[in-house]
Enzyme design. Structure first.
Site, PDB file in Angstrom:
ATOM      1  N   GLY A  15      -5.091  -2.382   4.981  1.00 28.30           N
ATOM      2  CA  GLY A  15      -4.269  -3.506   4.524  1.00 28.30           C
ATOM      3  C   GLY A  15      -4.945  -4.846   4.711  1.00 28.30           C
ATOM      4  N   ARG A  16      -5.467  -5.099   5.919  1.00 30.71           N
ATOM      5  CA  ARG A  16      -6.049  -6.419   6.195  1.00 30.71           C
ATOM      6  C   ARG A  16      -7.432  -6.598   5.574  1.00 30.71           C
ATOM      7  NH1 ARG A  16      -5.314  -3.108  10.252  1.00 30.71           N
ATOM      8  NH2 ARG A  16      -6.937  -2.482  11.716  1.00 30.71           N
TER       9      ARG A  16
ATOM     10  N   LYS B 139       7.164  -0.940  12.355  1.00 28.06           N
ATOM     11  CA  LYS B 139       7.806  -0.503  11.120  1.00 28.06           C
ATOM     12  C   LYS B 139       8.938   0.479  11.420  1.00 28.06           C
ATOM     13  CE  LYS B 139       3.990  -1.251   7.915  1.00 28.06           C
ATOM     14  NZ  LYS B 139       3.234  -0.760   6.796  1.00 28.06           N
TER      15      LYS B 139
ATOM     16  N   LYS C 119       0.838  -1.197   0.000  1.00 31.35           N
ATOM     17  CA  LYS C 119       0.000   0.000   0.000  1.00 31.35           C
ATOM     18  C   LYS C 119       0.880   1.257   0.000  1.00 31.35           C
ATOM     19  CE  LYS C 119      -3.692   2.103   2.731  1.00 31.35           C
ATOM     20  NZ  LYS C 119      -4.639   1.914   3.825  1.00 31.35           N
TER      21      LYS C 119
ATOM     22  N   GLU D 294      10.424  -4.656   4.726  1.00 33.05           N
ATOM     23  CA  GLU D 294      10.528  -6.048   4.263  1.00 33.05           C
ATOM     24  C   GLU D 294      10.243  -6.140   2.762  1.00 33.05           C
ATOM     25  OE1 GLU D 294       8.844  -5.001   6.880  1.00 33.05           O
ATOM     26  OE2 GLU D 294       9.005  -6.387   8.565  1.00 33.05           O
TER      27      GLU D 294
ATOM     28  N   HIS E  93      -5.296 -34.378  16.771  1.00 30.27           N
ATOM     29  CA  HIS E  93      -4.212 -35.241  17.264  1.00 30.27           C
ATOM     30  C   HIS E  93      -3.161 -34.445  18.014  1.00 30.27           C
ATOM     31  CE1 HIS E  93      -5.629 -38.834  15.122  1.00 30.27           C
ATOM     32  NE2 HIS E  93      -6.221 -37.901  14.388  1.00 30.27           N
TER      33      HIS E  93
ATOM     34  N   GLU F 120      -5.407  -7.609  14.683  1.00 34.70           N
ATOM     35  CA  GLU F 120      -4.936  -6.268  14.339  1.00 34.70           C
ATOM     36  C   GLU F 120      -6.108  -5.285  14.410  1.00 34.70           C
ATOM     37  OE1 GLU F 120      -2.588  -6.199  10.757  1.00 34.70           O
ATOM     38  OE2 GLU F 120      -2.233  -4.063  10.921  1.00 34.70           O
TER      39      GLU F 120
HETATM   40  C1  G6Q Z   1      -2.781  -4.131   7.734  1.00 35.31           C
HETATM   41  C2  G6Q Z   1      -1.568  -3.546   8.279  1.00 35.31           C
HETATM   42  C3  G6Q Z   1      -0.287  -4.189   7.826  1.00 35.31           C
HETATM   43  C4  G6Q Z   1       0.117  -3.825   6.395  1.00 35.31           C
HETATM   44  C5  G6Q Z   1       1.563  -4.254   6.183  1.00 35.31           C
HETATM   45  C6  G6Q Z   1       2.057  -3.965   4.792  1.00 35.31           C
HETATM   46  O1  G6Q Z   1      -3.898  -3.768   8.008  1.00 35.31           O
HETATM   47  O2  G6Q Z   1      -1.567  -2.194   8.098  1.00 35.31           O
HETATM   48  O3  G6Q Z   1      -0.327  -5.587   7.939  1.00 35.31           O
HETATM   49  O4  G6Q Z   1      -0.727  -4.424   5.481  1.00 35.31           O
HETATM   50  O5  G6Q Z   1       2.377  -3.627   7.121  1.00 35.31           O
HETATM   51  O6  G6Q Z   1       1.965  -2.607   4.493  1.00 35.31           O
HETATM   52  P1  G6Q Z   1       2.165  -2.116   3.027  1.00 35.31           P
HETATM   53  O7  G6Q Z   1       1.098  -2.707   2.180  1.00 35.31           O
HETATM   54  O8  G6Q Z   1       2.117  -0.617   3.076  1.00 35.31           O
HETATM   55  O9  G6Q Z   1       3.515  -2.610   2.563  1.00 35.31           O
END
Ligand code: G6Q
Length: 552
Positions: free
Chosen positions: A277-278, A514, A215, A221, A394, A363
């Site tokens: 994001g989620r 982050k 986003k 990462e 199990h 989250e």
């Molecule tokens: C989701 C969070 C988090 C995010 C990641 C990746 O709701 O905000 O999981 O999706 O940190 O972020 P970017 O898409 O900006 O790389």
């Protein structure tokens, strides 16, 4: 545990008498056994069910009475759930700490709908991107989109993390049955170099396409993995910079960072800040899913999401699946003090569903401040965890059956298998029924003794029962069914967030993560001895790592 009358003050102050009433009611019913509840009402197992859009919810094996349900529904009313649902769907900026609208529901609105954010109808924009995604997906799938050397793309790697990874991985795994079997789809998220190395180990760069999904397009990462992917790809393609246009596309809200990275913005698929994001697997973040299963299947998934959105928005609460499930979660968290919820899909393709739900639920509702900036008076989001059945049976089911903790469970099952093999499916479903039955009713010492068990062993072989569960049945795991299931949980999380009066759509804890490493990276990488000003443990760990790295 809740008992006091509660007030919420978003809008004109109202008093939630239902908290107090639920507290009093809890004292009355907390010891009542499910055996009793079922004996008192022979129709309970039929009565306490709800069905919508082909999803069947049996919530009869919960520690509730009709009065519990009525009080929970009253709590929803007193918490202004209806008003809050309307606010979300109409694009109000309900994510107050980030001053953002929360409109994942617009991502699956039909063409022609109108949802206005800051004076602009966003639905045409959503469909314009979906159209571009479909065109791209078709070109890759048909082989029309070629790699730099003219070979067709055989491997697709989504590079992303968190919300830009978990939804795509889960959806790919869930819908693998529908995926193009001639292509390989993989997902890189961890900054641990092993993730990238193992992902591309057997790939040919000339046949590999990377989808960089972020986003913000600044996440450490993802950007690190994306740079490594670029170097790996170039190294395999004679270092020709022109190859990037054929092997990299981006999914982001941040055009300038995408351009800076060197991806042609013509190969960028956009989304917007009102998509969390989620909650993003139904926008361009789902590009890898669409390439895998094809546009038609992707549209079916969107239709399932949309149908559940509409069910949530319009159905009276007593028949509203996300509302019922959300309220039951509140009942266990805040009154029984349950700390966790187990999600147990009896469908191998849903193996990543619990991991996906962990982010969605924890989250979203892992918050301790109310919308008014006051510390919450009750527990909020429980810990979600789980594994596909029957594997869990199990291992950890032991604790659910005989441990000291109350763990409400969601069993998820399908009437028709995608891979019918002999008696497998009937046996799988027999396990679902047997587990929920045993958790609810257990086995008394009389029953154990009657089985001829020696007296000293009887206490160990007794199952108390009274351990609650929901069972969710759908006909078959189709893209549409997956969409309904995802939206069911999304809206159940929202329902709980409203009851808890928290912002389910921010994630300051993730933002902190982050930022944290950024200070230490230069200290770890510094050529000279860095001046460390952390606590003595952190200083020591950094020094230890720097030294042991040299020795190695
Ligand atoms: C989701 C969070 C988090 C995010 C990641 C990746 O709701 O905000 O999981 O999706 O940190 O972020 P970017 O898409 O900006 O790389």
């Amino acid at each position: 545990m809740a008992a006091a009358i509660e007030t919420i003050s978003k809008g004109p102050k109202i008093t939630r008498h239902a908290w107090k009433d639920l507290g009093t009611h809890y004292k009355k019913v907390k010891e009542v056994h499910l055996r009793q509840l079922f004996a008192d009402d022979p129709k309970r197992g039929v009565r306490m069910t709800a069905e919508a859009l082909g999803l069947f919810l049996d919530y009869s094996k919960n520690r509730i009475t009709t009065e519990t349900v009525n009080l929970l529904l009253k709590l929803a009313e007193e918490s202004r759930l209806r008003e809050r649902i309307d606010a979300m769907f109409s694009g109000e900026k309900i994510n107050i700490t980030e001053k953002r609208a929360v409109l994942h529901t617009a991502l699956r609105a039909p063409r022609g709908a109108s949802i206005v954010v800051d004076g602009e109808n966003v639905v045409p924009k959503v469909h314009a991107v979906l159209d571009r995604m479909a065109d791209f997906a078709n070109r890759v799938r048909s082989g029309e989109w070629k790699g730099h050397t003219g070979k067709r793309i055989r491997n697709v790697v989504n590079v992303g993390i968190g919300g830009s990874d978990l939804g795509p991985v889960m959806a790919y795994e869930a819908l693998r049955h529908y995926a193009d079997g001639t292509m390989t789809f993989r997902f890189v998220s961890n900054i641990d170099g092993t993730d990238f190395a193992e992902t591309v180990r057997d790939f040919d760069p000339s046949e590999t396409l990377f989808i960089i999904s972020s986003k913000t397009f600044t996440t450490l990462e993802t950007m690190t993995n994306a740079q490594t992917a670029r170097a790996w790809s170039l190294a395999g393609l004679q270092g020709d910079e022109k190859s990037v246009a054929k092997h990299f596309v981006a999914v982001s809200t941040n055009t300038s960072e995408v351009a800076k990275f060197g991806i042609d913005t013509a190969n960028m698929f956009e989304f917007w800040d009102w998509v969390g994001g989620r909650y993003s697997m139904s926008c361009a973040i789902g590009l890898s899913t669409m390439v895998a299963i094809g546009p038609d299947n992707f549209y079916s998934m969107l239709s399932g999401l949309h149908r559940m959105d509409e069910h949530f928005r319009t159905t009276p609460f007593e028949k509203n699946l996300p509302v019922l499930m959300g309220l039951l979660g509140v009942w266990y968290s805040d009154f029984f003090g349950a700390q966790t919820v187990a999600v147990l899909p009896y469908e191998q393709y849903l193996k990543r569903f619990p991991a996906y739900l962990q982010q969605l639920t924890m989250e979203s509702n892992g918050k301790h401040m109310t919308l008014d900036g006051k510390r919450v008076a009750h527990d909020t989001g429980p810990i979600y965890w789980g594994e596909p059945g029957t594997n869990g049976q199990h291992s950890f089911y032991q604790l659910i059956h005989q441990g000291t903790r109350l763990i409400p469970c969601d069993f998820i099952a399908f009437s028709k298998p995608l891979n019918p093999l002999g008696r497998h499916h009937d046996m799988l479903i027999a396990n679902v029924c047997a587990q929920t039955e045993s958790l609810a009713f257990g086995k008394t010492s009389e029953q154990v003794t009657a089985e001829g068990i020696p007296e000293w062993l009887v206490p160990h072989r007794v199952f108390e029962g009274n351990r609650p569960s929901n069972t969710i049945f759908a006909e078959r795991l189709t893209p549409e069914a997956l969409g309904k299931l995802v939206a069911l949980y999304e809206h159940s999380v929202f329902t709980q967030g409203v009851i808890w009066n928290i912002d389910s759509f921010d994630q300051w804890g993730v933002e902190l993560g982050k930022a944290l490493a950024q200070r230490i990276i230069p200290e770890i990488e510094s050529k000279g001895e860095p001046k460390l000003a952390h606590d003595s443990s952190t200083n020591n760990l950094i020094t230890y790592y720097r030294k042991s790295r040299e020795i190695a």
